[in-house]
Design an enzyme around this catalytic site. Sequence first.
Site, mmCIF file in Angstrom:
data_model
loop_
_atom_site.group_PDB
_atom_site.id
_atom_site.type_symbol
_atom_site.label_atom_id
_atom_site.label_comp_id
_atom_site.label_asym_id
_atom_site.label_seq_id
_atom_site.Cartn_x
_atom_site.Cartn_y
_atom_site.Cartn_z
ATOM 1 N N HIS A 126 5.504 -2.262 -5.984
ATOM 2 C CA HIS A 126 4.684 -2.619 -7.143
ATOM 3 C C HIS A 126 3.210 -2.351 -6.860
ATOM 4 O O HIS A 126 2.494 -1.797 -7.701
ATOM 5 C CB HIS A 126 4.888 -4.088 -7.488
ATOM 6 N N ASP B 202 0.641 -7.014 -13.284
ATOM 7 C CA ASP B 202 2.020 -6.606 -13.050
ATOM 8 C C ASP B 202 2.947 -7.372 -13.992
ATOM 9 O O ASP B 202 2.639 -8.488 -14.444
ATOM 10 C CB ASP B 202 2.394 -6.916 -11.590
ATOM 11 N N GLU C 261 10.183 10.067 -7.625
ATOM 12 C CA GLU C 261 10.031 10.965 -6.472
ATOM 13 C C GLU C 261 11.074 12.076 -6.502
ATOM 14 O O GLU C 261 10.766 13.241 -6.215
ATOM 15 C CB GLU C 261 10.142 10.158 -5.178
#
Length: 456
Positions: free
Chosen positions: A16, A106, A354
Amino acid sequence: MKKFELVFIPLTGIGHLASMVEFAKILIDRDHRFSITVIIMPSPFANTSTTYIESISNTITGIRFIELPIVHPPPSDNEPGFKSEVRAILTDLKSNSVSLAGLVVDMFMIHMIEVASELGMPTYLYFTSGAAMLCFSLYLPTLDTQIATNFKDYPGELTIPGYVNPHSPLYVPPSLSTRNDGYNFFLDHARKFVQPKGIIINTLYEVEPFAVDSLANGTYPPVYPVGPLLDTQTESIEPKYEHIMKWLDDQPPSSVIFLCFGSRGSFSEPQVKEIAMGLEQCGYHFLWALRQPPAEKFGMSTDYANFKDVLPDGFLDRTSKRGIVCGWAPQVSLLAHKAIGGFVSHCGWNSILESLWYGVPILTWPLYAEQTLNAFALVKDLGLAVELRVNYIDGVDLITAEEIKRGVKCVMDNDSVVRRKVTAMKEISRTTKSDGGSSFASLKRFIQDVTERVDV
């Protein structure tokens, strides 16, 4: 030139924290009027983030960190203590000459919106997962009123805005499948997701167009898909990993299947043996990051002292010429290597981004958190991954060697539709944050909305 400061409050876990810092980096790079203060909460995972924080502090101007002290003993309810600390920091910052433009929190720090409101500051939510999962989160309060049973006991299918296909309740994250404390915790957070002035998502429109479009219906705050937000600077390779990189250098392009399951990914001994047998039978070269279960329920996986303690007898000897078993592995550096042709992944959102960035198709093996829904969207809605199917054997969920063999062969197929789609997404993901790209335009909208709100 007028200056603006945003205060970020991430969850301390590195997945995070790093994602939010990547957003901070592109924001100050795009608009030099901005500076960022990142408040780091006390956490059991803080030690894993220390090196990262030091690296950013030493290399990036415009981002500073304020680490809150650990309180001994910790309060029974952390929120009041954290809120008072954050309130004091924000009050101090408001007295500076730089315009305090707002709070970026967040998804698990959404309760801090109350502090910002007290001080007359706007709050923006940073959602670390994808747009489809955000759709599920925003729709969860509605589902809570519509479905009286636990999700695991619900006999029908769930139709969720943002997902192309209905899905079985089995795809609901395990922590939300029953109405326990974890479910109530997330439901309480999800109800607050509509309160901020905007929602920043670490995704790109081209990956999740259906989900992003469904969020733009006027019901929710403005949504800004600004991804992929990744640290694509591959890690410096420590000496103990050099033999892995040298081995990969000797393999043909796209010939190695890579198995890696994140910082908490681990398996029972029976499942480890099934994976080993599947890899041995499939015939492909492999690189397997194998870690043992944590000692505590919410702890991190650790490396085995001796792989022979858990692997089938003779496995390492029989596969020594075409495979490597290791502990923790530098995932980004390995995905970037030309020899990696497929990725068996737990489907954490950062790992998905990714894999798309490097054009490596995923074989899905979700383990916890929202990974089941991530895997469903990848496979069923987007066609960007291959699914591993779970079998129920002797009262235990198990993915068999035969299923692993099948899945590896599918994901390593060089002519597959999935590989072609992932290759195309690789090119898109590398241009979307440039001028003319969808994420570039989305970040521009965010900057305009923030600065105009301060000027009002």
